[in-house]
Structure formats: C-alpha cells, structure tokens
Design an enzyme around this catalytic site. Structure first.
Site, PDB file in Angstrom:
ATOM      1  N   LYS A  22     -60.096  20.813 -35.784  1.00  0.00           N
ATOM      2  CA  LYS A  22     -61.479  20.325 -35.657  1.00  0.00           C
ATOM      3  C   LYS A  22     -62.408  21.526 -35.477  1.00  0.00           C
ATOM      4  CE  LYS A  22     -59.597  16.036 -34.006  1.00  0.00           C
ATOM      5  NZ  LYS A  22     -59.761  14.792 -33.282  1.00  0.00           N
ATOM      6  N   SER A 219     -53.381  11.284 -30.459  1.00  0.00           N
ATOM      7  CA  SER A 219     -52.751  11.682 -29.195  1.00  0.00           C
ATOM      8  C   SER A 219     -51.252  11.951 -29.322  1.00  0.00           C
ATOM      9  CB  SER A 219     -53.042  10.657 -28.094  1.00  0.00           C
ATOM     10  OG  SER A 219     -54.446  10.576 -27.871  1.00  0.00           O
TER      11      SER A 219
HETATM   12  P1  PGA Z   1     -55.726  13.974 -31.304  1.00  0.00           P
HETATM   13  O1  PGA Z   1     -56.506  14.023 -32.725  1.00  0.00           O
HETATM   14  O2  PGA Z   1     -54.309  14.432 -31.595  1.00  0.00           O
HETATM   15  O3  PGA Z   1     -56.467  14.925 -30.437  1.00  0.00           O
HETATM   16  O4  PGA Z   1     -55.774  12.577 -30.835  1.00  0.00           O
HETATM   17  C1  PGA Z   1     -55.876  13.616 -33.915  1.00  0.00           C
HETATM   18  C2  PGA Z   1     -56.862  13.719 -35.059  1.00  0.00           C
HETATM   19  O5  PGA Z   1     -58.052  13.469 -34.843  1.00  0.00           O
HETATM   20  O6  PGA Z   1     -56.470  14.034 -36.186  1.00  0.00           O
END
Ligand code: PGA
Length: 269
Positions: A22, A219
């Site tokens: 991200k 998650s």
């Molecule tokens: P997360 O994000 O593992 O932090 O839940 C997954 C994603 O948005 O691809």
C-alpha cells in the site's frame, strides 16, 4: 526456489504469496525490508512484492536474481498518452514487474473504480505481459444482508466478460472488505466456500479454471496462514499489514512453501 517451484507447477497450483505494501514505508525501509526478505528465502512458493511506484527501481535492484518477483498496486486502463498522474501497464513491464494488483477495495472505494474499469485494467495488464491480481470482495453490510455471493460473482463476471477464456491468465484475490486491516479474518471455511464459488464461476468461462490461483486476503498473518493454505481452493494470499514486517511475511511465505511441497494432493481440478 525456482527449481522446486517449476516442479510444483506441473504437479498442481503453485501457491503464491503477494505483499501489498500500500502507501507505506520509505525508500530506506523498503530496501532494508527486501534485504532481510532475500536472506530469509529462497522459498518453495512463488513470492511477489507489490510496492509504491517510486520504489520500483530500488525493488527491482534489490530482488533481481532472488527468485522473488515484484509488481505494482494499480495501472491505467489506457495506453500511454495524456492521462496526468496515471501509470501505464507498459511502463510497469519496463521495470520488470510480473504482477499488478487491480480492483483493490481501497481503489474501488476511494477512487470509485467500477467493475468494468477494473476489468479494463486487467485486460490492459495482460496486453503488456503482466499478471493482474484482480481483487473482489464484499462489505460487512453486504455479508450481513446475505449478498456476499451475488456481489463477488458480479465483480468477477465483469472481468470474465472483458477477458473471455483469457481469464485463466489472471490471479484472483478474494478479500472480504471487513477483514482488510481489521484483524478480523474470514474463517478458513468461509474463505474456502467463496473460493469454491469463484472457481465454479471461472470454470464456466475457461477449461483452465482448475489451474488458476485464487488467493485469500484480509488480515492474513503468520498464525493463520497455514490453515488458510490448507483449504482446497485457497492457493496463497494477498498480504497487507504483515507484508511490512519481514519476520511475519517470511513466516507466511514459509507456510505457503510447506503447502507447495505437500501439494501433490492439491492438484485440484
Ligand atoms: P491486510 O490487507 O493484510 O492488512 O488486511 C490486505 C490487503 O488489503 O490486500
């Protein structure tokens, strides 16, 4: 590890773990993270890191020759031209990207990306030799209303419509929005149920649906990865938060490697 990886490819679906950074990190922390990840490998699963655009050169230099792939988190649906702020799939290909995430829920939500736009981006990625990782998933309200399947099938069907039988060349990531970054994970059974629905939908469009990788995201962490990967239709993970911590991400990659080595019984079609 490439040799094991290719052997597994013929036996079944090679698990794939993709880190989605991200909009996180700095140039310095990114390079440090990748150096640590590189020393933790090689892995027997396919591993890829999708970084912010400005870090692509550093990421490519850090990962070259490591067996770990890299990619981006979005691309334009257009060929290069007058589209201020956009990045073309052909440009990502120039930087050695193997993957590009399209239709992440954060882009669908914050940038109003529609199902058809996401499908156009997937088509554009394929046209330039990239593998799009197409994200689908429902909100909490949609799940509570009992419309999870309908929502996810609608999102998938726009992509099938745009790509036809070439849909077999994409990777799909099922990411329930309520599980992203919240610490709440779909149970392995909930995730498997949706993956089975998706694979059946894909099978109606392509005879190669049995070879496609369907990832779970939301998650995923070192503690829950192995149980998710043990599910018959879960072929890896799209990992957000845990991909920013080398120890956690490596542990997930190792869990996928174990699944890869035990995957002869999972050459599931
Ligand atoms: P997360 O994000 O593992 O932090 O839940 C997954 C994603 O948005 O691809």
């Amino acid at each position: 590890m490439v040799t094991h990886a290719s052997a597994q490819m013929t036996a079944g679906r090679l698990p794939l773990v993709v880190g989605n950074w991200k909009m996180n990190g700095t140039r310095v922390t990114s390079v440090e993270l990748l150096a640590a990840l590189r020393s933790a490998g090689p892995f027997d699963a396919e591993v890829s890191v999708c970084c912010p655009f400005p870090y692509l050169v550093d990421v490519a230099l850090s990962l070259q020759g490591s067996g770990i792939a890299w990619g981006a988190q979005d691309c334009s649906q257009h060929e290069p031209g007058a589209y201020t702020g956009e990045v073309a799939a052909s440009m990502l290909a120039e930087f050695g990207c193997r993957h590009v995430i399209v239709g992440h829920s954060e882009r669908r939500t914050h940038h109003a990306e529609s199902d058809t736009l996401v499908a156009d981006k997937a088509r554009q990625a394929l046209a330039h030799g990239l593998t799009p990782i197409v994200c689908v998933g429902e909100t909490r309200a949609e799940r509570d209303a009992g419309s999870t399947e309908a929502v996810v099938k609608r999102q998938m069907s726009a992509v099938i419509h745009a790509l036809g039988h070439c849909v077999s060349q994409i990777v799909v990531a099922y990411e329930p929005i309520w599980a992203i970054g919240t610490g709440l994970t779909a149970t392995p059974q909930q995730a498997q149920a949706l993956h089975a629905v998706l694979r059946a939908q894909l099978a109606a469009a392509s005879t190669r649906a049995g070879e496609m990788r369907l990832l779970y995201g939301g998650s995923v962490n070192a503690a829950n990865a192995a149980e998710l990967f043990a599910q018959v239709d879960i072929d890896g993970a799209l990992v957000g938060g845990a991909s920013l911590k080398e120890a956690d991400f490596s542990a997930i990659c190792r869990a996928a490697s174990h699944a890869a080595l035990g995957s002869t019984g999972k050459s599931r079609t």
